[in-house]
Design an enzyme around this catalytic site. Structure first.
Site, PDB file in Angstrom:
ATOM      1  N   GLY A 192       4.522  -5.716   9.810  1.00 50.04           N
ATOM      2  CA  GLY A 192       3.284  -6.235   9.249  1.00 50.04           C
ATOM      3  C   GLY A 192       3.461  -7.474   8.386  1.00 50.04           C
ATOM      4  N   GLY A 193       2.312  -7.941   7.892  1.00 45.07           N
ATOM      5  CA  GLY A 193       2.314  -9.134   7.051  1.00 45.07           C
ATOM      6  C   GLY A 193       3.153  -8.984   5.805  1.00 45.07           C
TER       7      GLY A 193
ATOM      8  N   GLY B 149       6.357   0.214   8.430  1.00 43.42           N
ATOM      9  CA  GLY B 149       5.342  -0.846   8.419  1.00 43.42           C
ATOM     10  C   GLY B 149       6.003  -2.206   8.437  1.00 43.42           C
TER      11      GLY B 149
ATOM     12  CG  ASP C 231      -2.097  -5.554 -10.188  1.00 43.50           C
ATOM     13  OD1 ASP C 231      -2.701  -6.293  -9.398  1.00 43.50           O
ATOM     14  OD2 ASP C 231      -2.035  -4.317 -10.059  1.00 43.50           O
TER      15      ASP C 231
ATOM     16  CG  HIS D 249      -2.423  -2.064  -7.184  1.00 40.82           C
ATOM     17  ND1 HIS D 249      -2.160  -3.283  -7.761  1.00 40.82           N
ATOM     18  CD2 HIS D 249      -2.167  -2.214  -5.877  1.00 40.82           C
ATOM     19  CE1 HIS D 249      -1.765  -4.127  -6.830  1.00 40.82           C
ATOM     20  NE2 HIS D 249      -1.765  -3.507  -5.683  1.00 40.82           N
TER      21      HIS D 249
ATOM     22  CG  ASP E 215       5.160  -1.445  12.399  1.00 39.81           C
ATOM     23  OD1 ASP E 215       4.196  -1.029  13.063  1.00 39.81           O
ATOM     24  OD2 ASP E 215       5.022  -2.157  11.391  1.00 39.81           O
TER      25      ASP E 215
HETATM   26  P1  NAD Z   1      -0.494  -5.534   8.548  1.00 42.53           P
HETATM   27  O1  NAD Z   1      -1.613  -5.008   9.401  1.00 42.53           O
HETATM   28  O2  NAD Z   1      -0.060  -6.936   8.742  1.00 42.53           O
HETATM   29  O3  NAD Z   1       0.778  -4.592   8.708  1.00 42.53           O
HETATM   30  C1  NAD Z   1       0.718  -3.210   8.627  1.00 42.53           C
HETATM   31  C2  NAD Z   1       1.810  -2.657   9.542  1.00 42.53           C
HETATM   32  O4  NAD Z   1       1.859  -1.233   9.384  1.00 42.53           O
HETATM   33  C3  NAD Z   1       1.547  -2.949  11.031  1.00 42.53           C
HETATM   34  O5  NAD Z   1       2.685  -3.598  11.593  1.00 42.53           O
HETATM   35  C4  NAD Z   1       1.323  -1.561  11.621  1.00 42.53           C
HETATM   36  O6  NAD Z   1       1.767  -1.455  12.968  1.00 42.53           O
HETATM   37  C5  NAD Z   1       2.143  -0.691  10.662  1.00 42.53           C
HETATM   38  N1  NAD Z   1       1.804   0.719  10.707  1.00 42.53           N
HETATM   39  C6  NAD Z   1       0.579   1.305  10.769  1.00 42.53           C
HETATM   40  N2  NAD Z   1       0.711   2.637  10.834  1.00 42.53           N
HETATM   41  C7  NAD Z   1       2.045   2.922  10.775  1.00 42.53           C
HETATM   42  C8  NAD Z   1       2.804   4.113  10.794  1.00 42.53           C
HETATM   43  N3  NAD Z   1       2.224   5.322  10.870  1.00 42.53           N
HETATM   44  N4  NAD Z   1       4.152   4.004  10.737  1.00 42.53           N
HETATM   45  C9  NAD Z   1       4.763   2.807  10.648  1.00 42.53           C
HETATM   46  N5  NAD Z   1       4.084   1.635  10.638  1.00 42.53           N
HETATM   47  C10 NAD Z   1       2.740   1.698  10.708  1.00 42.53           C
HETATM   48  O7  NAD Z   1      -0.932  -5.268   7.033  1.00 42.53           O
HETATM   49  P2  NAD Z   1      -0.290  -5.876   5.688  1.00 42.53           P
HETATM   50  O8  NAD Z   1      -0.984  -7.130   5.324  1.00 42.53           O
HETATM   51  O9  NAD Z   1       1.191  -5.867   5.804  1.00 42.53           O
HETATM   52  O10 NAD Z   1      -0.789  -4.768   4.625  1.00 42.53           O
HETATM   53  C11 NAD Z   1      -0.276  -3.442   4.666  1.00 42.53           C
HETATM   54  C12 NAD Z   1      -0.997  -2.537   3.664  1.00 42.53           C
HETATM   55  O11 NAD Z   1      -0.775  -2.989   2.346  1.00 42.53           O
HETATM   56  C13 NAD Z   1      -2.496  -2.491   3.860  1.00 42.53           C
HETATM   57  O12 NAD Z   1      -2.947  -1.178   3.659  1.00 42.53           O
HETATM   58  C14 NAD Z   1      -3.032  -3.373   2.792  1.00 42.53           C
HETATM   59  O13 NAD Z   1      -4.326  -3.052   2.386  1.00 42.53           O
HETATM   60  C15 NAD Z   1      -2.023  -3.141   1.683  1.00 42.53           C
HETATM   61  N6  NAD Z   1      -1.938  -4.263   0.737  1.00 42.53           N
HETATM   62  C16 NAD Z   1      -2.101  -4.002  -0.538  1.00 42.53           C
HETATM   63  C17 NAD Z   1      -2.003  -5.017  -1.459  1.00 42.53           C
HETATM   64  C18 NAD Z   1      -2.176  -4.685  -2.840  1.00 42.53           C
HETATM   65  O14 NAD Z   1      -2.052  -5.534  -3.695  1.00 42.53           O
HETATM   66  N7  NAD Z   1      -2.476  -3.423  -3.117  1.00 42.53           N
HETATM   67  C19 NAD Z   1      -1.726  -6.319  -1.096  1.00 42.53           C
HETATM   68  C20 NAD Z   1      -1.558  -6.552   0.200  1.00 42.53           C
HETATM   69  C21 NAD Z   1      -1.660  -5.501   1.123  1.00 42.53           C
END
Ligand code: NAD
Length: 320
Positions: free
Chosen positions: A34-35, A31, A155, A182, A56
């Site tokens: 991603g962000g 991943g 958190d 969480h 990714d």
């Molecule tokens: P994002 O969409 O910017 O990035 C997610 C990345 O995962 C993307 O680049 C996507 O291509 C990649 N991805 C998807 N399926 C994949 C796979 N099978 N193998 C490898 N890579 C894969 O999202 P983000 O903002 O980085 O958030 C990621 C996750 O974290 C989300 O599920 C979000 O809800 C979670 N999150 C949780 C919290 C928290 O506090 N619990 C905070 C922020 C984000």
């Protein structure tokens, strides 16, 4: 779909970096485009991390090219940090995305079970997905409860920040343990166990507890749906990796809260402070002395935690 994703995630788009040679913790980030994944890839710069592998299903060459310009020294996988997943939009709950994110976490857990069964897994999101990783590992007969962690550090960091602001303290001197899970009311900041000790009247305690529990939603709204908490999440994911690698390298007394398989509450998984060691969890430090307000929060959180855990377990049971 499951097997197609399993092939894509570990193999199709992958980039490895050799970093400092000082220690030998090799870390993988599925991943990574991603962000959260992009700032988390700055782990490349840590002397604690000797090799970083990014995975990714999209945009990996760009992230790899960008990172490759950061100067670090040119080389068995020990830690996998999973920030892969689809983030929620304003108005959505984490549950709305359950099937999509469950599928991603299950896929990556299968890949870990097959390719790095000895690695320690750190995953986010948490309440349903840690049970998914557990059940996948059980199916592959490689399950070790001391090696699977749900990151709840965000958190704790938020609680430390808000309490420090409220009481005019240095945030570095504030440590609030956060129990439970969480999401929403399963996030249980035990401010009564805070170091430094703080005296907060009940109405303020209730308000600041709500602020900590809803902090993620505040960020989603403030970013108007463009993203959620990515920087603070990456920061806290990195903090957890550093703590773990420090402990794996023999540092003593490293304690972090994390959502793990636990005998401490009336549900199968629960976050409490954990003493970390060379092989993951050394000792669960438990709930400790708890205030009536803390007891009430735990009682209110248990039904939701049980339902989320069951959902994750059922997902793996029904998986083809
Ligand atoms: P994002 O969409 O910017 O990035 C997610 C990345 O995962 C993307 O680049 C996507 O291509 C990649 N991805 C998807 N399926 C994949 C796979 N099978 N193998 C490898 N890579 C894969 O999202 P983000 O903002 O980085 O958030 C990621 C996750 O974290 C989300 O599920 C979000 O809800 C979670 N999150 C949780 C919290 C928290 O506090 N619990 C905070 C922020 C984000």
């Amino acid at each position: 779909m499951f097997s197609a994703l399993a092939r894509l995630a570990p193999v199709a788009l992958r980039r490895s970096f050799s970093t400092s040679a000082q220690n030998n913790a090799k870390v993988a980030v599925p991943g990574a485009s991603g962000g959260i994944g992009q700032p988390l890839a700055l782990l490349k710069n840590s002397p604690l991390v000797s090799g970083l592998t990014l995975y990714d299903i999209a945009h990996t060459p760009g992230v790899a090219a960008d990172l490759s310009h950061i100067e670090t020294r040119a080389h068995c996988l020990k830690v996998v940090v999973i920030p892969a997943g689809i983030p929620r939009k304003p108005g959505m709950t984490r549950d709305d995305l359950f099937n999509t994110n469950a599928c991603i976490v299950a896929t990556l857990s299968v890949a870990c079970a097959q390719h790095c069964p000895e690695a320690i897994i750190i995953s986010n999101p948490v309440n349903s997905t840690i049970p998914i990783t557990t059940e996948v590992f059980k199916k592959h007969e490689i399950y070790n409860p001391n090696k699977i962690f749900g990151v709840t550090t965000l958190d704790i960091v938020r609680a430390n920040t808000f309490i420090a602001e409220l009481k005019g303290l240095d945030p570095a001197q504030v440590n609030v343990p956060v129990f439970g899970g969480h999401a929403g009311k399963t996030i249980i900041p035990l401010i009564s166990q805070c170091t430094a000790q703080v005296d907060i009247p009940q109405d303020q305690l209730t308000a600041i507890t709500g602020q900590i529990q809803e902090a993620g939603t505040e960020v989603v709204k403030a970013k108007a749906g463009a993203a959620l908490a990515t920087l603070s999440m990456a920061y806290t994911g990195a903090r957890f990796v550093f703590s773990l690698v420090d402990a794996m390298n023999g540092k003593e007394g490293v304690v972090e809260c994390s959502f793990v398989k636990s005998p401490e509450a009336d549900c199968a998984y629960f976050s409490t402070p954990l003493l970390l060691g060379k092989k993951g969890i050394e000792k669960n430090l438990g709930i400790g002395k708890i205030s009536p307000f803390g007891e009430k929060m735990i009682a209110e959180a248990i039904p939701e935690l049980k339902a989320s855990i069951k959902k994750g377990e059922e997902f793996v049971k029904n998986m083809k």
